[in-house]
Design an enzyme around this catalytic site. Structure first.
Site, PDB file in Angstrom:
ATOM      1  N   GLY A  14      41.673  43.142  23.019  1.00  0.00           N
ATOM      2  CA  GLY A  14      41.298  44.555  23.036  1.00  0.00           C
ATOM      3  C   GLY A  14      42.295  45.401  22.258  1.00  0.00           C
ATOM      4  O   GLY A  14      42.515  46.570  22.581  1.00  0.00           O
ATOM      5  N   GLY A  15      42.884  44.818  21.237  1.00  0.00           N
ATOM      6  CA  GLY A  15      43.936  45.516  20.479  1.00  0.00           C
ATOM      7  C   GLY A  15      43.422  46.473  19.419  1.00  0.00           C
ATOM      8  O   GLY A  15      44.211  47.102  18.721  1.00  0.00           O
ATOM      9  N   ASP A  61      33.907  38.008  20.509  1.00  0.00           N
ATOM     10  CA  ASP A  61      33.531  38.406  21.870  1.00  0.00           C
ATOM     11  C   ASP A  61      34.156  37.395  22.831  1.00  0.00           C
ATOM     12  O   ASP A  61      33.748  36.235  22.878  1.00  0.00           O
ATOM     13  CB  ASP A  61      32.002  38.421  22.012  1.00  0.00           C
ATOM     14  CG  ASP A  61      31.582  38.968  23.367  1.00  0.00           C
ATOM     15  OD1 ASP A  61      32.435  39.057  24.276  1.00  0.00           O
ATOM     16  OD2 ASP A  61      30.388  39.304  23.510  1.00  0.00           O
ATOM     17  N   ASN A  88      44.700  42.319  27.720  1.00  0.00           N
ATOM     18  CA  ASN A  88      44.436  43.761  27.887  1.00  0.00           C
ATOM     19  C   ASN A  88      42.945  44.099  27.910  1.00  0.00           C
ATOM     20  O   ASN A  88      42.541  45.065  28.574  1.00  0.00           O
ATOM     21  CB  ASN A  88      45.140  44.522  26.748  1.00  0.00           C
ATOM     22  CG  ASN A  88      44.626  45.931  26.591  1.00  0.00           C
ATOM     23  OD1 ASN A  88      45.007  46.837  27.341  1.00  0.00           O
ATOM     24  ND2 ASN A  88      43.725  46.146  25.639  1.00  0.00           N
ATOM     25  N   SER A 140      45.489  47.991  37.357  1.00  0.00           N
ATOM     26  CA  SER A 140      44.982  49.371  37.427  1.00  0.00           C
ATOM     27  C   SER A 140      45.362  49.983  38.766  1.00  0.00           C
ATOM     28  O   SER A 140      45.703  49.270  39.716  1.00  0.00           O
ATOM     29  CB  SER A 140      43.456  49.312  37.302  1.00  0.00           C
ATOM     30  OG  SER A 140      42.859  50.501  37.771  1.00  0.00           O
ATOM     31  N   TYR A 153      35.170  46.587  39.387  1.00  0.00           N
ATOM     32  CA  TYR A 153      36.439  46.798  38.672  1.00  0.00           C
ATOM     33  C   TYR A 153      37.621  46.610  39.634  1.00  0.00           C
ATOM     34  O   TYR A 153      38.613  45.959  39.294  1.00  0.00           O
ATOM     35  CB  TYR A 153      36.426  48.197  38.070  1.00  0.00           C
ATOM     36  CG  TYR A 153      37.595  48.528  37.184  1.00  0.00           C
ATOM     37  CD1 TYR A 153      37.695  47.997  35.902  1.00  0.00           C
ATOM     38  CD2 TYR A 153      38.597  49.405  37.609  1.00  0.00           C
ATOM     39  CE1 TYR A 153      38.763  48.326  35.074  1.00  0.00           C
ATOM     40  CE2 TYR A 153      39.665  49.731  36.787  1.00  0.00           C
ATOM     41  CZ  TYR A 153      39.743  49.195  35.522  1.00  0.00           C
ATOM     42  OH  TYR A 153      40.804  49.518  34.712  1.00  0.00           O
ATOM     43  N   ALA A 155      37.672  44.859  42.421  1.00  0.00           N
ATOM     44  CA  ALA A 155      37.774  43.424  42.740  1.00  0.00           C
ATOM     45  C   ALA A 155      38.464  42.690  41.595  1.00  0.00           C
ATOM     46  O   ALA A 155      39.340  41.845  41.814  1.00  0.00           O
ATOM     47  CB  ALA A 155      36.378  42.848  42.973  1.00  0.00           C
ATOM     48  N   LYS A 157      40.581  43.821  39.250  1.00  0.00           N
ATOM     49  CA  LYS A 157      41.996  44.125  39.041  1.00  0.00           C
ATOM     50  C   LYS A 157      42.857  43.592  40.200  1.00  0.00           C
ATOM     51  O   LYS A 157      44.021  43.230  39.995  1.00  0.00           O
ATOM     52  CB  LYS A 157      42.195  45.630  38.834  1.00  0.00           C
ATOM     53  CG  LYS A 157      41.552  46.137  37.530  1.00  0.00           C
ATOM     54  CD  LYS A 157      42.078  45.405  36.297  1.00  0.00           C
ATOM     55  CE  LYS A 157      41.587  46.002  34.984  1.00  0.00           C
ATOM     56  NZ  LYS A 157      42.078  45.278  33.786  1.00  0.00           N
ATOM     57  N   ILE A 186      45.241  56.860  31.937  1.00  0.00           N
ATOM     58  CA  ILE A 186      45.725  56.942  30.558  1.00  0.00           C
ATOM     59  C   ILE A 186      44.594  57.467  29.673  1.00  0.00           C
ATOM     60  O   ILE A 186      43.442  57.021  29.825  1.00  0.00           O
ATOM     61  CB  ILE A 186      46.161  55.527  30.067  1.00  0.00           C
ATOM     62  CG1 ILE A 186      47.105  54.835  31.073  1.00  0.00           C
ATOM     63  CG2 ILE A 186      46.782  55.600  28.674  1.00  0.00           C
ATOM     64  CD1 ILE A 186      48.431  55.506  31.312  1.00  0.00           C
TER      65      ILE A 186
END
Ligand code: NDP
Length: 250
Positions: A14-15, A61, A88, A140, A153, A155, A157, A186
């Protein structure tokens, strides 16, 4: 000033944008060869052009688990090794619990957890052979306290934090450190989707953030640079909140 050993090779998933781009930017500016992986070729190309020759965009992907062993092999063949992996890439969905389908739940868990496991396994094999390596996972606030309407989400993290500890203890004797950053709120596309148009949620976030503002992606980039630097050589298994005090805010 923080320093990281020169000529290291990193992968940042995800850079191409948001937090991942800021991490990649920090790595590249400290001489770390950085492979950024995402699905959007245009975003990746733009990031590559901005960050310069040490940045290498790869369009893939990551949900396609079967492709991951070959992908990692190609990166090792091209760059010689992988010293750093930053898991990330992630997705979120804001929806009432009763409206979330099984498929939607699984989709979030797949990208946010299964991909992190499968990619880490492939990279760790080469790190074990080298006798060293650093992995950073991204958690998170959703794993620090209860947030409504993000069931899958949260669950995912929480799983990331458990995996970080399990990986850290298993891999420490092999010279590999594994840590986790828990970003607060963020300013990125993801938080914009979650907060904009929801004044009540935004007000709630701000009211429990002692620093009174959203974080910048660069704040996470700095934390990542510390965790991969020599300065963090005795640090493993931690969850580092970078959140303007949100996780301990009243
Ligand atoms: P963005 O939505 O801006 O970026 C997410 C990145 O993940 C994108 O670059 C996207 O790439 C990539 N990605 C998603 N799915 C895949 C996939 N299947 N294969 C390859 N790449 C994928 O989010 P953020 O930068 O805000 O978030 C980054 C991380 O930080 C996530 O793990 C998120 O959960 C976490 N986080 C964010 C917070 C925030 O406030 N922003 C707070 C706490 C945690 P592409 O667009 O090319 O598909």
């Amino acid at each position: 000033m923080q320093t990281a050993s020169p000529n290291k090779v990193a992968i940042v998933t995800g850079g191409g944008g948001g937090i991942g781009l800021a991490i990649a930017e920090n790595f590249v500016s400290h001489d770390i060869t950085t492979v950024i992986i995402g699905r959007n070729q245009e975003k990746l190309n733009a990031a590559g052009a901005d960050l310069g020759p040490l940045c290498h965009p790869v369009c893939q992907d990551l949900d396609d688990l079967a492709a991951l062993p070959g992908l990692i092999q190609q990166i090792i063949t091209r760059f010689g090794r992988i010293d750093i992996l930053v898991n990330n890439a992630g997705i979120n969905q804001k929806k009432e619990l009763t409206d979330v389908s099984d498929l939607e739940f699984q989709r979030i868990l797949h990208t946010n957890v299964s991909v992190v496991f499968a990619l880490s396994r492939e990279v760790v094999r080469s790190m074990v052979a080298a006798g060293n390596g650093v992995i950073i996972n991204i958690s998170s606030m959703a794993a620090q306290y209860g947030i409504p309407k993000v069931i899958a989400y949260s669950a995912s993290k929480s799983a990331i934090e458990g995996m970080t500890k399990a990986m850290a203890v298993e891999l420490a004797p092999k010279g590999i450190r594994v840590n986790c950053i828990a970003p607060g709120f963020i300013a990125t596309d993801m938080s914009e989707k979650a907060l904009n148009g929801d004044a009540e949620r935004k007000q709630k976030v701000m009211s429990r953030t002692p620093m009174g503002r959203l974080g910048a992606p660069a704040d996470i980039g700095e934390a990542a640079l510390y965790l991969v630097s020599e300065g963090a050589k005795y640090v493993t298994g931690v969850v580092l909140p970078v959140d303007g005090g949100n996780s301990i805010g009243f």
